[in-house]
Design an enzyme around this catalytic site. Structure first.
Site, PDB file in Angstrom:
ATOM      1  CE  LYS A  72      -2.891  -2.684   3.142  1.00  0.00           C
ATOM      2  NZ  LYS A  72      -1.851  -3.525   3.744  1.00  0.00           N
ATOM      3  CG  HIS A 105      -2.388   2.153   4.200  1.00  0.00           C
ATOM      4  ND1 HIS A 105      -1.167   1.702   4.663  1.00  0.00           N
ATOM      5  CD2 HIS A 105      -3.307   1.554   4.993  1.00  0.00           C
ATOM      6  CE1 HIS A 105      -1.359   0.884   5.688  1.00  0.00           C
ATOM      7  NE2 HIS A 105      -2.647   0.782   5.907  1.00  0.00           N
TER       8      HIS A 105
END
Length: 268
Positions: A72, A105
């Site tokens: 991420k 994220h």
């Protein structure tokens, strides 16, 4: 057990999360998981252990194409150019030629649009096999729809019987987005729940196994985190029993909007 992403690629439904694992602990956990049968490993730049994941994957002796690696883009690295740079750094740390799934994220207000545009470029240039989001509740998904050219393949959120996000799950399934559950075991905080205990005893399984099985039967991809070898094995031993409709409904009824991680709406 695999699921097909909207890119046409297959992703294992059950994976290992490696949040808050470092150094040898991370290497050993990933290595043991791969030996146990896991093929999905979920890491993130924010976790600071991509390098260890790469070491474990490379020493496992398993063909790379059989392992699904998710990482991420960190909050501090969001933005168009910064995301492209962050991706290259993750690729280098993981010591791999490609990443299977790259996620945004957290939906940082000032940068999430430009970050997603950069991720679309990475996908178009075939540097990553699939892109997705994390911590995207419905308002974020609706906003994303207003400017995205690519539908996320995965939406990774906190999800459990005590945080049963039914509307989000329905929306994702309707739009061919796989909902992925982090902290599905709520860090063990609800293992003594009498409903859960009853179902676990009925099937002669642990509370953790029941929760993981519940996710799988919903079509949700659980990624429980553990560095304990016996728990890694236990969490994977969920393919020899089936929860009936009564079990599933009882677990759904436990919802109380209980979170162990930040509420993403704080970012909206």
């Amino acid at each position: 057990m695999n699921t097909k992403l909207n890119t046409g690629n297959e992703m294992p439904l059950l994976g290992l999360g490696v949040y808050d694992m470092h150094n040898e602990e991370a290497i050993e956990a990933v290595n043991h998981a791969l030996l146990t049968g896991y093929r999905l490993i979920d890491t993130a730049s924010m976790y600071g252990n991509e390098e260890q994941v790469g070491i474990a994957v490379n020493k496992a002796g398993i063909i790379r194409s059989e392992i699904f690696i998710t990482t991420k883009v960190n909050n501090a690295q969001q933005g168009y150019d910064a995301t492209l740079k962050a991706f290259d750094q993750s690729l280098k740390k993981l010591d791999t030629d490609y990443i299977d799934l790259y996620l945004l994220h957290w939906p940082i207000k000032s940068s999430r649009k430009e970050t997603w545009k950069a991720m679309e470029r990475l996908f178009d240039e075939k540097k990553v096999k699939a892109i997705g989001v994390a911590n995207y509740l419905l308002p974020f998904l609706h906003e994303l729809e207003s400017y995205a050219n690519i539908t996320p393949a995965v939406n990774q959120v906190e999800f459990s019987p005590w945080l049963y996000l039914e509307e989000l799950l329905t929306h994702c399934q309707k739009n061919n987005i796989v909902l992925q559950a982090y902290s599905p075991l709520v860090r063990g905080k609800k293992f003594e729940d009498p409903v859960l205990q009853h179902i676990a005893q009925k099937h002669q399984k642990s509370p953790a196994q029941v929760i993981i099985r519940w996710n799988l039967q919903l079509g949700v991809s659980p990624i429980p985190k553990s560095s304990n070898p016996s728990r890694i094995e236990e969490n994977f031993d969920v393919f020899d029993f089936h929860l009936d409709d009564k079990d599933m409904a009882a677990l759904k009824s436990l919802n109380q909007n209980f979170r162990v991680v930040d509420d993403p709406m704080d970012y909206f």
